[in-house]
Design a protein around this motif. Sequence first.
Motif, PDB file in Angstrom:
ATOM      1  N   LEU A  34     -48.443 139.000  25.829  1.00 46.60           N
ATOM      2  CA  LEU A  34     -48.159 137.394  26.325  1.00 46.60           C
ATOM      3  C   LEU A  34     -49.120 136.742  26.818  1.00 46.60           C
ATOM      4  O   LEU A  34     -50.242 137.874  26.588  1.00 46.60           O
ATOM      5  N   TYR A  36     -50.635 134.293  29.920  1.00 49.69           N
ATOM      6  CA  TYR A  36     -49.850 133.555  31.400  1.00 49.69           C
ATOM      7  C   TYR A  36     -50.997 132.869  31.560  1.00 49.69           C
ATOM      8  O   TYR A  36     -52.132 133.139  31.850  1.00 49.69           O
ATOM      9  N   PRO A  44     -48.863 132.802  38.395  1.00 50.99           N
ATOM     10  CA  PRO A  44     -48.860 133.098  36.615  1.00 50.99           C
ATOM     11  C   PRO A  44     -48.026 132.089  35.957  1.00 50.99           C
ATOM     12  O   PRO A  44     -46.857 132.380  36.351  1.00 50.99           O
ATOM     13  N   PHE A  89     -54.651 135.286  31.703  1.00 52.64           N
ATOM     14  CA  PHE A  89     -54.288 136.252  31.768  1.00 52.64           C
ATOM     15  C   PHE A  89     -54.169 137.433  30.411  1.00 52.64           C
ATOM     16  O   PHE A  89     -52.847 136.288  30.270  1.00 52.64           O
ATOM     17  N   PHE A 105     -51.413 144.437  32.628  1.00 49.37           N
ATOM     18  CA  PHE A 105     -52.266 142.489  32.573  1.00 49.37           C
ATOM     19  C   PHE A 105     -54.118 143.576  32.890  1.00 49.37           C
ATOM     20  O   PHE A 105     -54.214 143.862  32.912  1.00 49.37           O
ATOM     21  N   GLY A 106     -54.735 142.505  31.481  1.00 51.09           N
ATOM     22  CA  GLY A 106     -55.606 141.857  31.678  1.00 51.09           C
ATOM     23  C   GLY A 106     -56.039 141.182  33.068  1.00 51.09           C
ATOM     24  O   GLY A 106     -55.993 140.833  33.739  1.00 51.09           O
ATOM     25  N   LYS A 107     -57.344 141.521  33.327  1.00 50.95           N
ATOM     26  CA  LYS A 107     -58.924 140.949  34.537  1.00 50.95           C
ATOM     27  C   LYS A 107     -58.950 139.199  34.367  1.00 50.95           C
ATOM     28  O   LYS A 107     -58.775 138.782  35.586  1.00 50.95           O
TER      29      LYS A 107
ATOM     30  N   GLN B  41     -59.783 141.517  40.095  1.00 55.98           N
ATOM     31  CA  GLN B  41     -59.128 142.493  39.051  1.00 55.98           C
ATOM     32  C   GLN B  41     -57.836 141.755  38.218  1.00 55.98           C
ATOM     33  O   GLN B  41     -57.077 140.533  39.202  1.00 55.98           O
ATOM     34  N   GLY B  42     -56.903 142.842  37.633  1.00 61.18           N
ATOM     35  CA  GLY B  42     -55.702 141.348  37.062  1.00 61.18           C
ATOM     36  C   GLY B  42     -54.419 142.629  37.685  1.00 61.18           C
ATOM     37  O   GLY B  42     -54.766 142.420  39.230  1.00 61.18           O
ATOM     38  N   LEU B  43     -54.106 142.122  37.602  1.00 60.01           N
ATOM     39  CA  LEU B  43     -52.156 142.216  38.210  1.00 60.01           C
ATOM     40  C   LEU B  43     -51.850 143.426  37.828  1.00 60.01           C
ATOM     41  O   LEU B  43     -51.910 144.048  36.793  1.00 60.01           O
TER      42      LEU B  43
END
Lengths: 115, 117
Positions: A34, A36, A44, A89, A105-107, B41-43
Amino acid sequence: DQQVKQNSPSLSVQEGRISILNCDYTNSMFDYFLWYKKYPAEGPTFLISISSIKDKNEDGRFTVFLNKSAKHLSLHIVPSQPGDSAVYFCAASAKERGSQGNLIFGKGTKLSVKP
Amino acid sequence: GAGVSQSPSNKVTEKGKDVELRCDPISGHTALYWYRQSLGQGLEFLIYFQGNSAPDKSGLPSDRFSAERTGGSVSTLTIQRTQQEDSAVYLCASSPRGWGVNTGELFFGEGSRLTVL
């Protein structure tokens, strides 16, 4: 050991041109992906998704491409608009892992679309 | 409101204090998630509730963190003896069905920004 990597922290694009945001993953068990979008001081919001049985999903100006062999996906925005400026994201999940709800999730990549 | 509601929107606390963060999911959504986003950072997934099933707590970073969901609706995330590394935006999300049942998207709240001095 990031499982979802967005290697570009930022991207700047001219209005009307194409924005390409990239995402790589390491876990071959991921089967759902996905994107976001996040504006400052907001949560998000879901943008577009793709299942691993597909290699492309299109929704208006947004298209997500999935290359399973390369463990790579990308989000294309055409044409880019100033309102698209946000942090994007990439996220992935593996239903078969049994850890339901564990969306990785990515950063994020901060996209700036200049008028 | 129609969306996911979180409170407080901002919380500043002293190291060692306990904090509670609240989440009101979208009415009718059976699944509720807590994530946090630290600076740069990411989630990061924390915990997931689905209906009356036992929650998935696999993302909680330490036993100082706990969460409950009363009556299948409102959720409270509690952090005991806060540390400076707990400073982050804590995001709550809900979805109409559990992740494994339907890979639908998550609807996020605006988050609670926690600062531990």
